[in-house]
Design a protein around this motif. Structure first.
Motif, PDB file in Angstrom:
ATOM      1  N   SER A 172      52.684  46.026 -24.769  1.00 46.65           N
ATOM      2  CA  SER A 172      51.482  46.233 -23.965  1.00 46.65           C
ATOM      3  C   SER A 172      51.851  46.392 -22.490  1.00 46.65           C
ATOM      4  O   SER A 172      52.746  45.708 -21.979  1.00 46.65           O
ATOM      5  N   SER A 173      51.157  47.280 -21.808  1.00 47.66           N
ATOM      6  CA  SER A 173      51.336  47.427 -20.365  1.00 47.66           C
ATOM      7  C   SER A 173      50.508  46.396 -19.598  1.00 47.66           C
ATOM      8  O   SER A 173      50.611  46.302 -18.374  1.00 47.66           O
ATOM      9  N   GLY A 276      46.699  50.469 -23.247  1.00 49.45           N
ATOM     10  CA  GLY A 276      47.930  50.788 -22.522  1.00 49.45           C
ATOM     11  C   GLY A 276      49.164  50.254 -23.218  1.00 49.45           C
ATOM     12  O   GLY A 276      49.304  49.046 -23.413  1.00 49.45           O
ATOM     13  N   ARG A 277      50.066  51.149 -23.582  1.00 51.76           N
ATOM     14  CA  ARG A 277      51.315  50.786 -24.245  1.00 51.76           C
ATOM     15  C   ARG A 277      52.478  51.472 -23.552  1.00 51.76           C
ATOM     16  O   ARG A 277      52.341  52.561 -23.001  1.00 51.76           O
ATOM     17  N   GLU A 278      53.629  50.820 -23.588  1.00 57.67           N
ATOM     18  CA  GLU A 278      54.826  51.420 -23.017  1.00 57.67           C
ATOM     19  C   GLU A 278      56.036  51.080 -23.868  1.00 57.67           C
ATOM     20  O   GLU A 278      56.011  50.148 -24.676  1.00 57.67           O
ATOM     21  N   SER A 280      59.782  49.826 -24.515  1.00 53.30           N
ATOM     22  CA  SER A 280      60.733  48.858 -23.956  1.00 53.30           C
ATOM     23  C   SER A 280      61.817  48.551 -24.995  1.00 53.30           C
ATOM     24  O   SER A 280      61.492  48.233 -26.144  1.00 53.30           O
ATOM     25  N   MET A 305      54.409  55.040 -20.768  1.00 47.93           N
ATOM     26  CA  MET A 305      54.426  54.078 -19.651  1.00 47.93           C
ATOM     27  C   MET A 305      53.003  53.778 -19.226  1.00 47.93           C
ATOM     28  O   MET A 305      52.049  54.435 -19.669  1.00 47.93           O
ATOM     29  N   ALA A 306      52.838  52.772 -18.379  1.00 45.39           N
ATOM     30  CA  ALA A 306      51.523  52.459 -17.839  1.00 45.39           C
ATOM     31  C   ALA A 306      50.963  53.684 -17.117  1.00 45.39           C
ATOM     32  O   ALA A 306      51.707  54.531 -16.620  1.00 45.39           O
ATOM     33  N   ARG A 359      55.578  51.403 -11.825  1.00 43.78           N
ATOM     34  CA  ARG A 359      55.593  49.939 -11.723  1.00 43.78           C
ATOM     35  C   ARG A 359      55.250  49.474 -10.316  1.00 43.78           C
ATOM     36  O   ARG A 359      54.543  48.479 -10.124  1.00 43.78           O
TER      37      ARG A 359
END
Length: 402
Positions: A172-173, A276-278, A280, A305-306, A359
């Motif tokens: 999750s972002s 929102g998902r990113e 990692s 990304m966010a 970010r």
């Protein structure tokens, strides 16, 4: 030219399938849904995305459906200004997006697909084959499709990505977003002092709205109206759209115009929620050379990304423009495998730079807690020039490869 399989029929997948087919590739487009469709909201396309679309020969379609978004400044949730509209325009006079209805953009991309392109719907790809000495292939467990080049444009939850980066997870972002377009026939009449295009910031909430053309006609868009997006800290909501809309109205009820007016005019069927998902860790490779070519990732499948910089669609179009430039005129075999490596070398550092700026913007726009919000607001005039403008400037500073 060779043969390609494109997995995913979002805007990136449609752009890739159409561009390759128009350049002589034999293309199969696989889509999980039962038909090719877009959600009923809108998206922002920044200058880098516009350049990518122009390089793909899609500029004419974009010009007829896009509306310029004026720089509306930044306001607090109490209505006071953090950055006046005139000051925002002076800081970044050329860094402004256009807004386009997703269904209009979807129709424009569909219109550029060639008759030779093979479209398959209802296909959920579950596995990718990259065996030595064989052409790459994908399967849904019942049927298989092999090609010289497999393009994974299947979103942040990509099944294709597992073939390239099985260690990558989706996290999750920390934010969820809601988007909607209110058509002109029920859009509220806003006063002359209401500025669309202004970003409104609270502690853990954000709201922005933009006009799709002019009231009384479709304007530049065949689906005119007012587009809005609300961003809230936390996870996506599992409730029905009507309940989600009631929550949004409660969360934003004391915010300045046009927030309450737009939410009041929104119907549950207008609402599109985005969790929102990113990815990692961030991927270090966007391509895997194999067989006569290889597998590459594009769009959110490569660099989810966010959305603080609203660059998701733009980066997808950059990916496609880069891929088409590298792959055109390249024959399956050593040349196409080299193009897969070159694509990865070009796109990984670019997406990493945008992710880094995203970010930083997230830290500025979405502080947590009352003290963090007060500190952000007190220093916002300085932060806007040093962080926001630099981030947006770096994000849009991309030009198609030659």
């Amino acid at each position: 030219m060779g043969q390609a399989v494109v997995v995913g029929a979002g805007v990136g997948g449609l752009a890739a399938a159409g561009a390759l087919a128009r350049n002589g590739w034999r293309v199969t487009l696989l889509e999980q849904g039962d038909r090719l469709r877009a959600d009923p909201a809108a998206l922002l396309i920044w200058p880098n995305g516009v350049r990518a679309l122009r390089s793909l020969g899609l500029a004419d379609g974009l010009d007829s459906i896009a509306t310029a978004v004026p720089q509306g400044g930044v306001r607090r949730s109490d209505g006071s200004w953090l950055v006046q509209p005139g000051a925002a325009a002076a800081l970044s006079p050329r860094v402004s997006p256009v807004v386009v209805h997703r269904e209009d953009l979807h129709d424009a991309l569909i219109a550029r697909l060639t008759a030779t392109l093979d479209v398959r719907t209802g296909i959920t790809v579950t596995q990718v084959r990259t065996a030595p000495g064989e052409r790459p292939a994908v399967t849904d467990g019942r049927s298989s499709w092999e090609a010289d080049l497999v393009i994974g444009a299947d979103g942040v939850q990509s099944a294709v990505r597992r073939a390239i980066a099985p260690e990558a997870a989706v996290v999750s972002s920390g934010y969820a977003a809601w988007r909607a377009v209110i058509p002109w026939y029920r859009a509220p009449m806003l006063g002359p002092d209401v500025t669309l295009g202004a970003e409104i910031l609270g502690g853990e909430y954000r709201f922005v709205a933009a006009s799709l053309g002019d009231r009384g006609s479709a304007g530049a868009s065949s689906r005119g109206g007012i587009y809005w997006q609300a961003t809230v800290a936390g996870a996506a909501r599992p409730e029905a759209p009507a309940t989600q809309l009631a929550l949004l109205r409660r969360w934003f009820e004391r915010w300045p115009a046009p927030v309450s007016e737009l939410l009041a005019a929104t119907e549950p069927g207008d609402l599109v929620q985005h969790d929102g998902r990113e990815i990692s860790p961030v991927l270090t490779e966007f391509g895997l050379a194999a067989g006569t070519g290889g597998v590459i990732l594009a769009g959110d499948a490569a660099h989810g990304m966010a959305h603080h910089l609203a660059q998701g669609a733009c980066l997808a179009f950059e990916d496609v423009a880069t891929l088409v430039t590298l792959a055109n005129g390249t024959q399956p075999g050593d040349g196409l495998r080299a193009a897969v490596h070159a694509y990865s070398r070009a796109r990984v550092p670019r997406s990493a730079a945008v992710a880094r700026q995203t970010r930083r913007v997230g830290a500025v726009l979405a502080p947590r807690g009352r003290l963090g919000t007060r500190a952000r607001d007190a220093a916002f005039g300085v932060l806007s020039t040093r962080v926001l403008d630099r981030a947006r400037g770096e994000a849009v500073n991309w030009f198609p490869p030659k």
